[in-house]
Design a protein around this motif. Sequence first.
Motif, PDB file in Angstrom:
ATOM      1  N   GLN A   1      -9.516  -4.497  -9.050  1.00  0.00           N
ATOM      2  CA  GLN A   1      -8.809  -3.479  -8.074  1.00  0.00           C
ATOM      3  C   GLN A   1      -8.129  -4.322  -7.137  1.00  0.00           C
ATOM      4  OE1 GLN A   1     -11.455  -1.260  -5.597  1.00  0.00           O
ATOM      5  NE2 GLN A   1      -9.602  -0.259  -4.929  1.00  0.00           N
ATOM      6  N   GLY A   2      -6.856  -3.937  -6.725  1.00  0.00           N
ATOM      7  CA  GLY A   2      -6.052  -4.855  -5.740  1.00  0.00           C
ATOM      8  C   GLY A   2      -6.011  -6.499  -6.534  1.00  0.00           C
ATOM      9  N   ASN A   3      -5.373  -6.312  -7.691  1.00  0.00           N
ATOM     10  CA  ASN A   3      -5.226  -7.650  -8.197  1.00  0.00           C
ATOM     11  C   ASN A   3      -3.928  -8.423  -7.612  1.00  0.00           C
ATOM     12  OD1 ASN A   3      -5.539  -9.758  -9.799  1.00  0.00           O
ATOM     13  ND2 ASN A   3      -4.413  -8.966 -11.340  1.00  0.00           N
ATOM     14  N   ASN A  29      -5.014  -3.760   2.738  1.00  0.00           N
ATOM     15  CA  ASN A  29      -5.392  -3.199   1.385  1.00  0.00           C
ATOM     16  C   ASN A  29      -7.222  -2.933   1.192  1.00  0.00           C
ATOM     17  OD1 ASN A  29      -3.128  -3.067  -0.163  1.00  0.00           O
ATOM     18  ND2 ASN A  29      -3.001  -4.995   0.575  1.00  0.00           N
ATOM     19  N   LYS A  57     -10.068  -5.297 -18.692  1.00  0.00           N
ATOM     20  CA  LYS A  57     -10.611  -4.646 -17.526  1.00  0.00           C
ATOM     21  C   LYS A  57      -9.464  -5.106 -16.287  1.00  0.00           C
ATOM     22  CE  LYS A  57     -15.093  -3.474 -16.156  1.00  0.00           C
ATOM     23  NZ  LYS A  57     -16.371  -3.842 -15.866  1.00  0.00           N
ATOM     24  N   LYS A  58      -9.234  -4.118 -15.304  1.00  0.00           N
ATOM     25  CA  LYS A  58      -8.461  -4.575 -14.463  1.00  0.00           C
ATOM     26  C   LYS A  58      -9.175  -4.713 -13.156  1.00  0.00           C
ATOM     27  CE  LYS A  58      -3.904  -3.457 -15.667  1.00  0.00           C
ATOM     28  NZ  LYS A  58      -2.375  -2.722 -15.374  1.00  0.00           N
ATOM     29  N   THR A  95       0.928  -1.131  -0.120  1.00  0.00           N
ATOM     30  CA  THR A  95      -0.029  -0.104  -0.070  1.00  0.00           C
ATOM     31  C   THR A  95       0.855   1.208   0.102  1.00  0.00           C
ATOM     32  OG1 THR A  95      -0.141  -0.325   2.301  1.00  0.00           O
ATOM     33  CG2 THR A  95      -2.216  -0.939   1.216  1.00  0.00           C
TER      34      THR A  95
END
Lengths: 210, 120
Positions: free
Chosen positions: B5-7, B45, B2-3, A199
């Motif tokens: 999120q937080g992959n 995350n 498409k991606k 992060t």
Amino acid sequence: MSGLEKITDNASVSVIKFLQANVPKSDLVNIEKELKKDFLLAKKKSKGQKVKKKRKKSRILTRKEKKALGFYAIPRDSVKYSEVVPLNQIWSDYISQMLELEKLGPVGTNKNWEQFTQTIYKADFHGSMMQVVRSKCPSYVGKKGICIMDTKNTFKIVSIDNLVTTIPKKDSVFELYVKDIKICVFGKHLCVRPAERSTKKVKSYLHPDL
Amino acid sequence: MKKVQGNDSFQRINYLYQISKHMAGINPVLSAYYGNLIVNVAKKNVLKIHPDIKRQICKKCRTMLVDKTSGKMKMRNRNKSKHIEWTCNTCGVKRNFPANKGKDHRVWLERPEAVEEVIN
């Protein structure tokens, strides 16, 4: 009404006299006592009856319990190299998927080189095969092994002769081996806790001082 | 394309899950360390751990539970309802999961209608 001092003022005396006149004889003795009684008002709490709060039984391990189970100390000869080799195999699959190594062109020519380095610093290093290339302390140079633990300031490495060594990150330069690719990583950039690393923002440029 | 999120964090959790499970029988201390890391990465995350993975992590010491190596699984009856009882070998904590015949105990995330879209 305060209890201890003798009742002297005019109004109280007259009240007592009135009571003595009207109360039945058997209760005469109790007048003084009854008047001195404290009454519980809303804001005042009694001192003696503080209810002890029941402590909730914690569902996670406390530090003491963790220590008793030996979670903090990894003895020098507790981990065998042969046990960790599978970690390295899984790791190389993971890292090549993360970095998309198949698409990678020759060094420096790729457009998204910046992004490539960013992903390295955000990746996980547990299970990576690494070697210390340069270090401020010369005895660390050349140590090679599989990383099993990654703390804020150190790496724990299992070498081929089944020894666990702790290596400080800050003053060392590491080389990672992914299949047939060598990646050079400055330990100085990695001084973050492993959980927070993904992060946190990474500075794109740090002054090298070795 | 498409991606997600937080992959990268999901990939990391996946990887940590694998190595934690591998270490479960060999070295419970390291397994707990990796399990702990899974929880912390997900916390940092703000991601949800899939219930399948989450159920395998011991709630107390966060070792990965594997039957007959790092934990014990047992079917039990209580008040005519069955449940699975997991016992952690490291810290000795017990955990119950309802498992009645003919009842659907799956949470929403595990049901087929919860899948909105599959991104590769």
